[in-house]
Design an enzyme around this catalytic site. Structure first.
Site, mmCIF file in Angstrom:
data_model
loop_
_atom_site.group_PDB
_atom_site.id
_atom_site.type_symbol
_atom_site.label_atom_id
_atom_site.label_comp_id
_atom_site.label_asym_id
_atom_site.label_seq_id
_atom_site.Cartn_x
_atom_site.Cartn_y
_atom_site.Cartn_z
ATOM 1 C CG HIS A 127 18.455 2.075 -3.615
ATOM 2 N ND1 HIS A 127 17.968 3.505 -3.799
ATOM 3 C CD2 HIS A 127 17.680 1.361 -3.041
ATOM 4 C CE1 HIS A 127 17.039 3.403 -3.358
ATOM 5 N NE2 HIS A 127 16.902 2.252 -2.578
ATOM 6 C CB SER A 151 15.212 -2.646 -2.185
ATOM 7 O OG SER A 151 14.391 -2.221 -3.169
ATOM 8 C CG HIS A 183 -8.991 16.080 8.503
ATOM 9 N ND1 HIS A 183 -10.084 16.725 8.994
ATOM 10 C CD2 HIS A 183 -9.435 14.661 8.622
ATOM 11 C CE1 HIS A 183 -10.810 16.074 9.395
ATOM 12 N NE2 HIS A 183 -10.543 14.703 9.341
ATOM 13 C CB SER A 196 -9.371 10.270 5.297
ATOM 14 O OG SER A 196 -10.691 10.714 5.648
#
Length: 895
Positions: free
Chosen positions: A436, A438, A578, A580
């Site tokens: 598609h 954009s 986690h 970062s």
């Protein structure tokens, strides 16, 4: 009109009107013209005028309003009272949305009594939301010019042909699927523009437009055109490119005045010999001579045609179920495989400048291209469409990679991208596949390694530095998740230069991200190499720090005491839950978080210079540019023939995508109506691999009595400081972080304006001229000079339409090369002197302006002529030579 001019001008010494709104410059009102479309509250000002000075407002003949104004609906009810109105513009497009697209106005209809404007000859309703043509327009008896381009019209009224005086009609960029048969009744129509619509058939009655000189049907879905077009004996230009034509009638070759026939980008496999013999026919982009689709590489079955478009600012092409290959002149390529589109679809494309409020670059990204917009947004294809985007090769080390980034309407995401360099041109292109359309652009980002983490765990390492590893143990997650790793190597020399401390060293900078918001169920083990010069043998653990940064890298926390660190001879290993930014530092500094933040920000900066150059032949035209350090010398060398000015500024540092401003001080200013002018300052956006320049005209806001003026332009981040120091033009050492650089600009002694000194100018001596005659109105030498000031780059087109030959135009251009003013004056006065004895020369000038697309100048000439007629009639009346008039005329004269 004097009272109205006062009302539109300054009301009091404070520069505000009685309502407290900023004063409207009196220049918006010139004689019988009222230009309010350049002001965001133009409708409010019009309503105020209409209420307080109604008797004078109703005399206005030329009115311009913006249909982006929120008070437009209220204003429409007052317009039918302007009985003398000749020209009305209710255009949208005066505002832009977040993507830089022009916003359509709110106009959807007109009041029924709008048809009472009996004098209206020019009506412009472009860039609005009209789905049907208001019926009141068909009751305008004097209408000659009608523009409804960039609306949503699906059809025209059946009785559209009743606009018998119409000479120009533009409905480009609408959704018209057919035309009424009555269009053939527009016997006076000279210019018809129906480009960029959805027309599939034309009525035979189009062949009745015997006065039509230009017909634009490009960008439609026409499979054929009627033979009746051969009846248009006045036709000069016929535009049929970008349709679905499979055949064209040979009778078009018999049109006696035809000078351009554009058949590019159709489905023509054969063209009649009579048409092929025409020297002005254009047929590129057709599968001429092909009997079968040509094979394509890979899984692509076939390509129906090669379509070539010019990518100047905007354009379109049609894709059918057969598929096609499209090559734009700007270097962008598309391949639509057969079956990608089940039905014919019109694809619109345009190139946009990036805006940092919209194009969100990630840290350490480098922008390599402009933004390509493809419409309709979200159109779904049955098979993947391939796109090749050219980009500027980044001058970055191996830790960066090139990707195509697309915008979904809410966020940007990276596409799987392949890059290659063309052998002949050595230009780089990025290739991607999409289902598609954009918005698309090309960026250089840190090399990204990624993997899918299953429940049983896995291993991920960096291709930039294989010594960096991330180990996911079994049971680390219940559901599989995607993890990405990026690395930025930092040399010891960079660390020492930034920190001014040889004791500071750091490992490569590591960034980890995932597609889940849930932390891992078990710790993830990370291996980082020790900083340069540090080994397990000489390691002082008290100097080693593990730093954790937030997602934006704005804060850095020392987490050394919160993790279990293990060391080998070459590596440090620790565990986290986690992701970062992570960074391993070796230093004696105690406040290590602040040092890391300083280094991190400097790694994202570019060293640049500012340049302010004045054009040698027109010092009021100034080129402002922000140039990366390595480009300064070649840029100056390239511009030195045309420009002169001060040396570049001292070196400053800027972020990729950062916005900054140029402020003008000490007696100089710029046009405040520029869309990129914010609070009197010119707005810039810095991109290291794109042009960061603007050409502007600087002027003196006060009367300098012919004297030279020494001013300056200063560059700032954010707002201009309240107090600007006197020595700002020199190198500045101060706490003001907003100030970047200041460069001098000198305005030389004023030269007389064209219309102030009709004597010798630019090597020309203009003899007195009076074009026309007293009864029909004169154009004087001063009038021509005023017109010349507005012609601009259209002078060649206007000259040709005035009857000058190509050889004359080329000679004028050559004799006055590098000076546009001389070219315009030479063309206009050469024609005027040759035609000064022709009583019909003024009407020819008006026609030439219209044919060149300069309706604004045509309107101005007509207004000048009308004023001349009135003055002539008044003078005749004063001396008693007026012929006997009718009772009605006498009654009007006595009113």
């Amino acid at each position: 009109m004097q009272k109205m001019a006062e009302l539109l001008g300054l009301r009091d010494e404070c520069g505000e009107g009685t309502s407290g709104a900023p004063a409207l410059a009196g220049s918006c009102l010139a004689d019988n013209r009222l230009n309010l479309d350049v002001y965001p509250d133009g409708c409010r000002r019009f309503l105020q005028l209409f209420k307080e000075q109604r008797g004078e407002v109703v005399q206005v003949e030329f009115l311009r309003l913006s249909s982006n104004d929120c008070l437009l609906d209220t204003t429409l009810g007052s317009l039918p009272h302007l009985k003398h109105l000749k020209s009305l513009m209710l255009k949208g497009g005066h505002a832009r949305d977040e993507f830089g697209s022009y916003q359509h106005g709110s106009l959807t209809s007109l009041p029924p009594d709008f048809g009472n404007l009996r004098c209206l000859t020019h009506l412009d309703l472009s860039f609005n939301r009209l789905s049907t043509l208001p019926s009141c327009i068909l009751h305008l008896p004097s209408l000659r010019v009608l523009l409804v381009s960039h609306n949503s019209l699906v059809t025209l009224p059946e009785d559209f042909g009743c606009l018998s005086k119409l000479t120009f009609f533009s409905a480009m960029k609408n959704q018209l699927k057919d035309l009424p048969q009555s269009i053939g009744e527009l016997s006076m129509l000279q210019d018809l523009d129906l480009s960029e619509n959805a027309l599939e058939l034309l009525p035979e009655e189009v062949g009745n437009l015997h006065n039509c000189t230009e017909l634009d049907l490009s960008g439609n879905c026409l499979l054929s055109i009627p033979d009746s077009l051969a009846n248009l004996k006045s036709l000069r230009r016929l535009h049929l490119h970008s349709n679905l034509l499979v055949t064209v009638p040979a009778s078009l070759a018999s049109l006696p005045n035809l000078s351009r026939l554009d058949l590019q980008n159709n489905c023509l496999r054969a063209i009649p010999a009579e048409i092929q013999a025409l020297p002005f026919v254009h047929v590129r982009g057709n599968p001429l001579g092909e009997t079968e689709p040509s094979p394509q590489a890979g899984n692509c079955k076939a390509s129906a045609a090669v379509v070539i478009h010019s990518c100047i600012s905007s354009g379109s092409f049609t894709v059918t179920s057969e598929g096609c290959r499209v090559v734009l002149d700007c270097g962008i390529h598309f391949y639509f495989p057969p079956g990608a589109a089940s039905d014919p679809v019109r694809i619109y494309f345009r190139s946009l400048m990036p805006d940092p409020q919209w194009v969100k670059l990630r840290h350490h990204d480098v922008l390599l291209s402009r933004v390509l917009e493809l419409q309709p947004h979200g159109v779904q294809f049955q098979q993947e469409v391939q796109i090749w985007l050219p980009y500027i090769s980044p001058q970055t080390p191996h830790q960066h990679e090139v990707v195509v980034r697309t915008f979904s309407g809410q966020s940007w995401s990276d596409l799987r991208t392949r890059v290659k360099q063309k052998r002949k041109s050595k230009k780089c292109v990025a290739h991607c596949c999409v289902l598609h359309f954009s918005w698309f652009l090309v960026v250089s980002r840190l090399v990204q390694n990624e993997c899918r983490v299953p429940a049983e765990g896995t291993l991920l390492f960096s291709s930039v530095d294989p010594n960096i590893k991330v180990i996911f143990p079994p049971g680390v997650t219940k559901e599989p998740r995607s993890v990405k790793l990026q690395v930025l190597p930092v040399s010891a020399e960079e660390i020492e230069e930034i920190t001014a401390n040889a004791e500071c060293r750091a490992s490569p900078l590591l960034y980890l991200s995932q597609d889940s918001t849930v932390d891992f169920l078990k710790p993830v083990k990370i291996q980082l190499p020790l900083p340069p010069g540090v080994t397990g043998l000489n390691l002082d653990r008290s100097r080693l720090h593990i730093l954790h940064g937030d997602l934006e890298g704005q804060t850095w926390n020392d987490i050394t005491s919160e993790v279990v660190l293990e060391f080998t001879h070459l590596y440090a290993v620790f565990e986290v839950t986690h992701f970062s930014w992570y960074w391993l530092w070796y230093t004696t500094k105690t406040y290590i978080g602040g040092i890391a933040k300083k280094v991190y920000e400097r790694l994202r900066l570019y060293q640049v210079n500012f340049i302010a150059l004045q054009r040698k032949k027109d010092p009021e035209q100034v080129l402002l540019q922000c140039v990366p350090k390595h480009k300064v010398d070649p840029v100056l060398k390239k511009l030195q023939d045309r420009y002169r000015g001060p040396e570049p500024s001292d070196m400053v540092e800027m972020f990729e995508g950062e916005q900054f401003f140029a402020a003008f001080e000490r007696g100089i200013s710029i046009d405040m109506d520029r869309p990129d002018c914010v609070d009197g300052r010119l707005s810039f956006i810095f991109y290291s691999h794109l042009k960061n320049m603007k050409e502007i005209y600087v002027t003196s806001p006060v009367d300098r009595k012919g004297q030279a003026v020494k001013g300056q332009v200063s560059f700032y981040r954010g707002a201009v400081p309240d107090s600007i120091p006197e020595d700002a033009s020199r190198r500045r050492k101060g706490p003001d972080s907003l100030w970047l650089a200041t460069l001098p600009i000198k305005l030389p002694q004023l030269k007389p304006r064209w219309d102030e000194n009709p004597g010798p100018l630019y090597g020309f001596s203009f003899p007195p001229l009076n074009l026309g005659n007293a009864e029909t109105g004169y154009l004087t030498q001063a009038n021509l000079l005023s017109i010349a000031r507005r012609v601009g780059a259209d002078w060649q087109s206007i000259g040709l339409n005035l009857g000058l030959t190509y050889q004359q135009i080329e000679r004028i251009g050559y004799n006055n090369r590098d000076d546009l003013n001389k070219q315009i004056l030479d063309m206009l006065f050469s024609w005027a002197q040759q035609n000064s004895e022709d009583p019909d020369c003024v009407s020819k000038l008006i026609t030439a302006m219209k044919e060149s697309g300069r309706q604004d100048i045509a309107d101005e000439v007509e207004a000048i002529i009308e004023l001349g007629r009135q003055k002539y009639s008044e003078s005749i009346r004063r001396v008693g030579l007026e012929q006997e008039s009718s009772t009605e005329d006498s009654a009007i004269a006595m009113m």
